[in-house]
Design an enzyme around this catalytic site. Structure first.
Site, PDB file in Angstrom:
ATOM      1  N   SER A  70      88.480  -1.801 -15.410  1.00  0.00           N
ATOM      2  CA  SER A  70      87.861  -2.751 -14.483  1.00  0.00           C
ATOM      3  C   SER A  70      86.463  -2.286 -14.099  1.00  0.00           C
ATOM      4  O   SER A  70      86.153  -1.100 -14.153  1.00  0.00           O
ATOM      5  CB  SER A  70      88.715  -2.877 -13.222  1.00  0.00           C
ATOM      6  OG  SER A  70      90.050  -3.210 -13.539  1.00  0.00           O
TER       7      SER A  70
HETATM    8  N1  SAH Z   1      93.562   0.336 -13.789  1.00  0.00           N
HETATM    9  C1  SAH Z   1      92.747   0.284 -14.983  1.00  0.00           C
HETATM   10  C2  SAH Z   1      92.665  -1.091 -15.600  1.00  0.00           C
HETATM   11  C3  SAH Z   1      93.900  -1.403 -16.359  1.00  0.00           C
HETATM   12  S1  SAH Z   1      93.868  -2.898 -17.297  1.00  0.00           S
HETATM   13  C4  SAH Z   1      91.348   0.806 -14.632  1.00  0.00           C
HETATM   14  O1  SAH Z   1      91.242   1.783 -13.937  1.00  0.00           O
HETATM   15  O2  SAH Z   1      90.366   0.289 -15.087  1.00  0.00           O
HETATM   16  C5  SAH Z   1      95.500  -3.454 -16.969  1.00  0.00           C
HETATM   17  C6  SAH Z   1      96.617  -2.583 -17.483  1.00  0.00           C
HETATM   18  O3  SAH Z   1      97.844  -3.171 -17.044  1.00  0.00           O
HETATM   19  C7  SAH Z   1      96.718  -2.495 -19.004  1.00  0.00           C
HETATM   20  O4  SAH Z   1      96.655  -1.164 -19.411  1.00  0.00           O
HETATM   21  C8  SAH Z   1      98.087  -3.122 -19.310  1.00  0.00           C
HETATM   22  O5  SAH Z   1      98.749  -2.502 -20.399  1.00  0.00           O
HETATM   23  C9  SAH Z   1      98.831  -2.904 -18.008  1.00  0.00           C
HETATM   24  N2  SAH Z   1      99.982  -3.777 -17.787  1.00  0.00           N
HETATM   25  C10 SAH Z   1     100.137  -5.080 -18.121  1.00  0.00           C
HETATM   26  N3  SAH Z   1     101.339  -5.523 -17.730  1.00  0.00           N
HETATM   27  C11 SAH Z   1     101.981  -4.477 -17.126  1.00  0.00           C
HETATM   28  C12 SAH Z   1     103.262  -4.297 -16.517  1.00  0.00           C
HETATM   29  N4  SAH Z   1     104.161  -5.295 -16.439  1.00  0.00           N
HETATM   30  N5  SAH Z   1     103.562  -3.093 -16.007  1.00  0.00           N
HETATM   31  C13 SAH Z   1     102.683  -2.064 -16.071  1.00  0.00           C
HETATM   32  N6  SAH Z   1     101.459  -2.170 -16.626  1.00  0.00           N
HETATM   33  C14 SAH Z   1     101.109  -3.357 -17.161  1.00  0.00           C
END
Ligand code: SAH
Length: 220
Positions: A70
């Site tokens: 993000s």
């Molecule tokens: N927090 C991160 C951004 C992550 S993007 C940062 O610091 O930038 C969103 C993430 O959510 C992805 O890695 C995806 O695999 C995960 N995700 C999607 N659905 C999910 C679920 N049901 N449980 C856990 N993680 C999930």
């Protein structure tokens, strides 16, 4: 915080993070605790070398497996809203991704848990938090729709992927006065919401329109 992986970019990137924080202030982030955390955590450390030079631009960037880190603004905005100027004990992040937001959270809460459904992402994350000597962060391969019942309740929960509706398990796992920040919606129509546990029931505020990858059901 000066692990081997940061050699060569130490001072420069700290100055660059200072500029990033100035930009965050202009964008309306005012919680000093959050801003200090953003200075403390080297964002470039969570991004593959090929893109690391763009680490401090205000952009989401790819982190593999179709996922993104993000933007600094959205990370700061979510954590500021979740914190609500409180001291935080235990918090949960859903969607660890590259681990950046979890690392920032480790600077503002006593204990952080972060869950991710893609197991392949987690080895890298564990290596990064080890190198940065972050000791109050645990990551787990788990489905964020279910939260993390065994260590609940949480003073705050931030969800880094968009859900079609607020998952009931996450609401259940909020401590009294707990705050949940979550993008709700599908495709291009998503809103960042702040949900607060009140003495009776919950209250809700819409923060702003956002664009996140989807929160997917079940582990991969
Ligand atoms: N927090 C991160 C951004 C992550 S993007 C940062 O610091 O930038 C969103 C993430 O959510 C992805 O890695 C995806 O695999 C995960 N995700 C999607 N659905 C999910 C679920 N049901 N449980 C856990 N993680 C999930």
């Amino acid at each position: 915080m000066s692990g081997a992986g940061m050699r060569g970019s130490g001072m420069t990137s700290e100055r660059t993070r200072g500029r990033m924080v100035e930009r965050l202030r202009q964008q309306g982030i005012s919680d000093e605790v959050v801003l200090s955390a953003m200075v403390a955590i080297p964002r470039h450390f969570f991004i593959d070398d090929a893109l690391a030079h763009r680490a401090y631009e205000d952009d989401a960037l790819p982190i593999g497996f179709g996922q993104t880190i993000s933007s600094p603004y959205i990370v700061a905005r979510m954590i500021e809203a979740m914190r609500g100027q409180r001291e935080l004990g235990r918090v949960l992040e859903v969607g660890t991704g590259c681990g950046y937001q979890a690392a920032v959270l480790s600077q503002v809460a006593k204990e952080v848990y972060s869950v991710e459904r893609l197991a392949q992402l987690l080895d890298k994350v564990r290596a990064r938090i080890w190198k940065l000597r972050i000791h109050n962060l645990r990551v787990a391969h788990a489905d964020g729709y279910l939260g993390l019942a065994e260590v609940a309740p949480f003073d705050g929960i931030v969800v880094a992927a968009a859900a079609p509706a607020v998952p009931p398990r996450l609401l259940e796992q909020l401590a009294p006065q707990g705050r949940l920040v979550i993008p709700v919606g599908t495709g291009e129509r998503q809103q960042l919401k702040l949900i607060m546990r009140e003495e009776q029931g919950f209250s809700e505020r819409v923060l702003e329109p956002v664009k996140f990858v989807p929160l997917l059901e079940r582990l991969a």
